[in-house]
Write an enzyme that holds these catalytic residues in place. Structure first.
Site, short mmCIF file in Angstrom:
data_model
loop_
_atom_site.label_atom_id
_atom_site.label_comp_id
_atom_site.label_asym_id
_atom_site.label_seq_id
_atom_site.Cartn_x
_atom_site.Cartn_y
_atom_site.Cartn_z
CB CYS A 252 -1.09 -0.01 1.22
SG CYS A 252 -1.84 1.64 1.39
CB CYS B 123 -0.43 2.59 4.51
SG CYS B 123 -2.61 1.76 3.19
CG ASP B 124 3.37 1.36 4.55
OD1 ASP B 124 2.91 1.94 5.39
OD2 ASP B 124 2.60 0.19 3.90
#
Ligand code: NDP
Length: 312
Positions: free
Chosen positions: A134, A137-138
């Site tokens: 992701c 997300c990261d």
């Protein structure tokens, strides 16, 4: 008092919430079990540019929240929780959520799909220390660093483009000699100076002391031009498609060879009467937010008809 739910919707993505909008407006009082991380895959996307009604684009989380708010407005009962078990052998059906057993006359399965990994032993070793599925997300952790994205579809291109806005350099590792993504995404990737596309390339292994430091790749495997080489990377992002979330249902519901729910007719009906499916869990082909939402609408109409026909 009969607590049996008329229409239980499992899954809180665009399919589940859209089903809830239609089912609420049909007065069948739907209950949605939205999972512990509601929103589905849209929560891990960046900008959604192709959902009708948003000419200026919308973020994935905003879009899914908008659909959810619309369902709540019409009275949908949305509950957080993980469905642990279903029993579709007896009517009403039983759905176990933690310690609670819910009874339902009809069910709409909208559990979506989960990101796939390559299956390299090192993927788990570096999980959270360089390996991710992701980018949104990261990606933040890789500001001014070098990363690789694996995959050649729209997701991979989207991830690579997103990461290019943060990282110093992005490799896109594509196993075929071409990209499968839509033309517009291909163009954006190929024109982006920060992205280097490595075609006909596979990942053999990952390496690094404690955190990820690089990947060993093979290009043109099995040909005269075959070569093995290392790239130095801090992040390794998987974008190689998804596995449908159907494990809970496989005892009862017909699945195809990839695990997607088979819809037996031109409706959203499954092989079990009263159980319907919508969104990515039953759609290996289109997998768009808009097609998931459309299937959610169809599933709610199908459930409404089923209840009517059976005097429920
Ligand atoms: P896709 O199935 O379209 O693409 C998966 C990619 O991963 C392919 O390039 C495939 O390679 C590659 N792949 C699969 N397994 C491996 C492996 N073991 N090793 C290396 N590469 C592998 O999945 P996506 O998630 O990209 O997209 C799913 C659907 O969602 C599509 O319909 C897509 O159009 C849509 N989508 C749309 C977006 C948008 O419109 N904004 C954004 C994101 C997704 P190969 O080509 O060789 O099979």
């Amino acid at each position: 008092m009969d607590n049996t739910i008329k229409c239980l919707i499992i899954g809180g993505g665009p399919a589940g919430y859209t089903a809830a909008i239609y089912a609420s407006r049909a007065n069948i009082n739907p209950v949605v079990i939205e999972g512990l991380q509601p929103g589905g895959q849209l929560t891990t996307t960046t900008e959604v540019e192709n959902f009708p009604g948003y000419p200026d684009g919308v973020t994935g989380p905003q879009l899914v929240d908008d659909i959810k708010r619309q369902a709540i407005k019409f009275g949908a009962d949305i509950r957080q929780g993980n469905v642990d078990k279903v029993d579709l052998s007896v009517r009403p059906f039983t759905v176990t959520v933690g310690k609670e057993e819910l009874k339902a006359h009809s069910i709409i399965i909208a559990t979506g799909a989960t990101a796939r990994y390559l299956g390299l032993p090192d993927e788990q070793k570096y999980m959270g220390m360089g390996v991710s599925a992701c980018a949104t997300c990261d990606g933040f952790f890789y500001r001014n660093r070098t990363v690789a994205v694996v995959g050649g579809g729209d997701s991979a291109c989207e991830e690579a483009l997103y990461l290019s806005s943060l990282a110093k350099k992005v490799y896109l590792i594509v196993r075929k000699p071409y990209l499968r993504a839509s033309k517009v995404m291909q163009q954006r990737v190929l024109q982006n100076e920060k992205i280097t596309v490595l075609f006909s390339c596979e990942t053999l292994s990952l390496f690094g002391e404690e955190v990820l430091e690089g990947a060993k790749l093979v290009q043109n495997r099995g040909t005269e031009e075959e070569q093995t080489f290392d790239i130095s990377i801090d992040g390794f992002f998987l974008a190689i498609g998804h596995t449908p979330n159907t494990a809970l249902f496989k005892e009862w519901i017909d699945l195809d060879d990839q695990g997607y729910i088979n819809l037996h007719t031109s409706t959203t009906a499954t092989n079990v009467k009263g159980v319907f499916a919508a969104g990515d869990v039953a759609d290996p082909h289109y997998q768009q937010a808009i097609t998931a939402a459309a299937m959610g609408c169809r599933a709610a109409l199908d459930a409404e008809n089923y209840l009517l026909e059976n005097n429920i």
